[in-house]
Design an enzyme around this catalytic site. Structure first.
Site, PDB file in Angstrom:
ATOM      1  N   GLN A 285      30.059  28.380 -29.233  1.00  0.00           N
ATOM      2  CA  GLN A 285      28.960  28.261 -28.270  1.00  0.00           C
ATOM      3  C   GLN A 285      29.337  28.942 -26.953  1.00  0.00           C
ATOM      4  O   GLN A 285      30.411  28.689 -26.415  1.00  0.00           O
ATOM      5  CB  GLN A 285      28.646  26.779 -28.014  1.00  0.00           C
ATOM      6  CG  GLN A 285      28.192  26.016 -29.242  1.00  0.00           C
ATOM      7  CD  GLN A 285      26.744  26.318 -29.633  1.00  0.00           C
ATOM      8  OE1 GLN A 285      26.028  27.030 -28.949  1.00  0.00           O
ATOM      9  NE2 GLN A 285      26.331  25.780 -30.763  1.00  0.00           N
ATOM     10  N   TYR A 314      26.350  24.554 -41.445  1.00  0.00           N
ATOM     11  CA  TYR A 314      26.484  25.659 -40.481  1.00  0.00           C
ATOM     12  C   TYR A 314      27.495  25.235 -39.413  1.00  0.00           C
ATOM     13  O   TYR A 314      27.229  25.288 -38.225  1.00  0.00           O
ATOM     14  CB  TYR A 314      25.140  26.020 -39.833  1.00  0.00           C
ATOM     15  CG  TYR A 314      24.054  26.303 -40.839  1.00  0.00           C
ATOM     16  CD1 TYR A 314      23.808  27.602 -41.260  1.00  0.00           C
ATOM     17  CD2 TYR A 314      23.300  25.267 -41.397  1.00  0.00           C
ATOM     18  CE1 TYR A 314      22.828  27.871 -42.198  1.00  0.00           C
ATOM     19  CE2 TYR A 314      22.321  25.520 -42.340  1.00  0.00           C
ATOM     20  CZ  TYR A 314      22.083  26.814 -42.735  1.00  0.00           C
ATOM     21  OH  TYR A 314      21.107  27.076 -43.663  1.00  0.00           O
ATOM     22  N   GLU A 335      30.165  26.427 -44.111  1.00  0.00           N
ATOM     23  CA  GLU A 335      30.036  27.584 -43.220  1.00  0.00           C
ATOM     24  C   GLU A 335      30.346  28.834 -44.043  1.00  0.00           C
ATOM     25  O   GLU A 335      31.225  28.816 -44.895  1.00  0.00           O
ATOM     26  CB  GLU A 335      31.040  27.388 -42.066  1.00  0.00           C
ATOM     27  CG  GLU A 335      31.452  28.636 -41.310  1.00  0.00           C
ATOM     28  CD  GLU A 335      30.329  29.295 -40.548  1.00  0.00           C
ATOM     29  OE1 GLU A 335      29.575  28.598 -39.834  1.00  0.00           O
ATOM     30  OE2 GLU A 335      30.180  30.526 -40.674  1.00  0.00           O
ATOM     31  N   ASP A 383      22.600  23.346 -38.057  1.00  0.00           N
ATOM     32  CA  ASP A 383      22.656  24.171 -36.841  1.00  0.00           C
ATOM     33  C   ASP A 383      22.596  25.634 -37.266  1.00  0.00           C
ATOM     34  O   ASP A 383      23.551  26.385 -37.090  1.00  0.00           O
ATOM     35  CB  ASP A 383      23.966  23.854 -36.095  1.00  0.00           C
ATOM     36  CG  ASP A 383      24.065  24.558 -34.761  1.00  0.00           C
ATOM     37  OD1 ASP A 383      23.071  25.162 -34.322  1.00  0.00           O
ATOM     38  OD2 ASP A 383      25.166  24.514 -34.154  1.00  0.00           O
ATOM     39  N   CYS A 410      18.195  27.210 -32.412  1.00  0.00           N
ATOM     40  CA  CYS A 410      18.189  28.189 -31.326  1.00  0.00           C
ATOM     41  C   CYS A 410      16.929  29.039 -31.403  1.00  0.00           C
ATOM     42  O   CYS A 410      16.851  30.087 -30.754  1.00  0.00           O
ATOM     43  CB  CYS A 410      19.447  29.054 -31.373  1.00  0.00           C
ATOM     44  SG  CYS A 410      19.669  29.907 -32.937  1.00  0.00           S
TER      45      CYS A 410
HETATM   46  N1  SAH Z   1      27.693  24.444 -35.458  1.00  0.00           N
HETATM   47  C1  SAH Z   1      28.517  25.520 -34.973  1.00  0.00           C
HETATM   48  C2  SAH Z   1      28.033  26.896 -35.362  1.00  0.00           C
HETATM   49  C3  SAH Z   1      26.587  27.192 -35.116  1.00  0.00           C
HETATM   50  S1  SAH Z   1      26.116  28.886 -35.247  1.00  0.00           S
HETATM   51  C4  SAH Z   1      28.685  25.406 -33.460  1.00  0.00           C
HETATM   52  O1  SAH Z   1      27.960  24.658 -32.803  1.00  0.00           O
HETATM   53  O2  SAH Z   1      29.573  26.078 -32.911  1.00  0.00           O
HETATM   54  C5  SAH Z   1      25.569  29.046 -36.887  1.00  0.00           C
HETATM   55  C6  SAH Z   1      26.685  29.209 -37.885  1.00  0.00           C
HETATM   56  O3  SAH Z   1      26.083  29.350 -39.173  1.00  0.00           O
HETATM   57  C7  SAH Z   1      27.548  30.435 -37.700  1.00  0.00           C
HETATM   58  O4  SAH Z   1      28.895  30.034 -37.672  1.00  0.00           O
HETATM   59  C8  SAH Z   1      27.256  31.307 -38.945  1.00  0.00           C
HETATM   60  O5  SAH Z   1      28.399  32.001 -39.386  1.00  0.00           O
HETATM   61  C9  SAH Z   1      26.824  30.269 -39.935  1.00  0.00           C
HETATM   62  N2  SAH Z   1      25.934  30.714 -41.036  1.00  0.00           N
HETATM   63  C10 SAH Z   1      24.979  31.652 -41.024  1.00  0.00           C
HETATM   64  N3  SAH Z   1      24.317  31.688 -42.197  1.00  0.00           N
HETATM   65  C11 SAH Z   1      24.857  30.730 -42.982  1.00  0.00           C
HETATM   66  C12 SAH Z   1      24.603  30.261 -44.313  1.00  0.00           C
HETATM   67  N4  SAH Z   1      23.641  30.789 -45.066  1.00  0.00           N
HETATM   68  N5  SAH Z   1      25.359  29.253 -44.779  1.00  0.00           N
HETATM   69  C13 SAH Z   1      26.342  28.700 -44.029  1.00  0.00           C
HETATM   70  N6  SAH Z   1      26.636  29.097 -42.774  1.00  0.00           N
HETATM   71  C14 SAH Z   1      25.900  30.104 -42.249  1.00  0.00           C
END
Ligand code: SAH
Length: 454
Positions: A285, A314, A335, A383, A410
């Site tokens: 973030q 995620y 993830e 997320d 977001c």
């Molecule tokens: N919750 C974390 C990351 C949020 S960003 C935080 O708050 O820091 C969204 C994340 O989803 C990213 O790390 C991205 O790599 C991941 N992502 C994107 N598409 C995805 C999918 N299909 N399955 C799993 N993760 C995914």
């Protein structure tokens, strides 16, 4: 109806804002989008671009000023899109974001009755970004850093980025000057020639550890190690210098290959009192203080109990689940980026969390595997990136039948779409809390609690 033509001038009154914060005026019901213009302002405009359904205008003269306007610190902040709302008072930005969320809850989710709370803002809504991704180009035979002019790839040289950690702004200039001194060739985008494409800098908000990533077109980096040494000696906070290779002709900033030039491969920072290792390829973030408020809101919405099984979908480097792992029975994280999962596993260890399991993969697939393994979550946190959840994910998560789903989004438009879908599957949105993670920009973050209908 009058036809609106390019290069004509009009005097109009702004009556609305687009979701990107552009002023909207109507001439015979035909919408004109205008930068740096606020509702109730009367402006003289020049039409700069026309389309079938709308046109773009530019302010020539402002005949009155909105009470919600503040002086723009630097017009390049608007021109480049770095801070497209920087002409709005901050209170007004927060109200604008709340209104945008209400609009999609009404128009897309068809849930006008669900409460949307006032946006949680920052006390000092600037200098907050802990990460910068700065394009490098040749200008007047010098290596220049800055930002693109909006909707173009023309570089505007910039030194004060306003919304970034000022230590990062300083570091960009020092790195720029070192690269210039070593006669490094800037990237040429049209021809896909030259060497240095981007400078990426991350700085831990609490730790002050800095990572410098030099994104290059080719792998061979003559004097790369000497440049890295110079960066570390002029910037004592830099604990990691990485070369990232990206040979493609693409808008995507980073390539797949990372090469360590100096120091260590990761940096660390803290969030809600826990420590996190962050790899170059991992998401983190960008607004640490507000991320803490965002996570706290999500945790409060979840009403976690000691015997709860929780899914953190995620999960990135594990920050959401590890914030509360000690208060629940088990956390499962998924993830898609392998380095992020390696970070999450390491982060679990350094924070003493033994009740966590991480899985690399696409969330929509892994949810189904977990269902087959008989995992029964009480709470699911999601997320996702801007495109929101895949239909497959929504179905699989509903089939796992958790009590509560906490949706961190977001992008209000895809959030609202997904909330409607969850509604059809028996999960009712209860409340929405926007949190301002991106002051001065039109990006909107929001947390929603959904509960299973009984
Ligand atoms: N919750 C974390 C990351 C949020 S960003 C935080 O708050 O820091 C969204 C994340 O989803 C990213 O790390 C991205 O790599 C991941 N992502 C994107 N598409 C995805 C999918 N299909 N399955 C799993 N993760 C995914």
């Amino acid at each position: 109806m009058k036809t609106i033509e390019k290069n004509q001038t009009y005097t109009v009154t702004i009556d609305d804002l687009t979701h990107e914060g552009l002023g909207v005026a109507h001439i015979d019901r035909f919408p004109i989008f205008i930068e740096n213009a606020l509702p109730n302002e009367e402006v003289e405009i020049l039409i700069v671009k026309t389309g079938k359904k709308f046109a773009y205008g530019k302010v020539l003269q402002r005949l009155n000023e909105s009470i919600d306007r503040v002086p723009v610190k630097d017009m390049d902040l608007l021109r480049s899109g770095i801070a497209p709302l920087s002409h709005m008072k901050y209170e007004y930005q927060l109200a604008f974001k709340e209104e945008q969320v209400k609009r999609v809850m009404n128009k897309i989710a068809h849930m006008p009755e669900i409460p949307v709370f006032a946006t949680i803002g920052m006390e000092e809504p600037y200098a907050y970004r802990n990460k910068a991704q700065i394009p490098v180009r040749k200008m007047n035979d010098q290596l220049a850093t800055g930002f693109y002019r909006k909707n173009s790839h023309e570089l505007l040289p910039i030194e004060d980025y306003f919304i970034q950690d000022p230590e990062i702004d300083k570091a960009i200039l020092i790195v720029r000057d070192i690269l210039q001194r070593f006669k490094i060739k800037p990237y040429n985008e049209e021809e896909n020639t030259g060497f240095l494409r981007h400078i990426i800098i991350r700085r831990g908000h609490y730790s002050h550890e800095m990572m410098v990533i030099l994104v290059t077109r080719t792998a061979k980096f003559f004097q790369g190690n000497r440049i890295a040494e110079a960066i570390q000696s002029e910037l004592p906070e830099v604990v990691s210098v990485i070369q990232n290779v990206n040979s493609e002709k693409t808008n995507v900033i980073m390539g797949k290959e990372d090469i360590l030039l100096a120091g260590k491969e990761t940096i660390e920072d803290q969030l809600l009192g826990k420590t996190y290792r962050i790899s170059p390829q991992s998401f983190y973030q960008v607004n640490t203080k507000q991320a803490e408020k965002l996570y706290q809101t999500a945790i409060d919405f979840a009403q976690l109990k000691a015997d709860d099984v929780v899914i953190d979908a995620y999960c990135g480097i594990g920050t959401i689940g590890l914030s509360f792992a000690e208060n629940v029975k088990h956390v499962y994280g998924v993830e898609v980026v392998p380095q992020a999962i390696e970070d999450a596993q390491y982060n679990a260890k350094i924070n003493g969390a033994e009740n966590v399991t991480y899985q690399i993969g696409k969330a929509e697939k892994v949810m189904k595997q977990w269902e087959q393994l008989g995992i029964q979550p009480d709470v699911v946190f999601v997320d996702p990136p801007r495109k929101g959840l895949a239909e497959e994910f929504i179905q699989a998560s509903a089939e796992l039948s958790p009590d509560r789903i906490i949706y961190i989004s977001c992008n209000p438009a895809t959030l609202a779409r997904d909330l409607e879908r969850y509604g059809e599957l028996g999960y009712q949105a209860q409340k929405v809390q926007p949190v301002d993670l991106f002051p001065q920009t039109y990006h909107i973050e929001a947390v929603v609690l959904l509960s299973k209908a009984v």
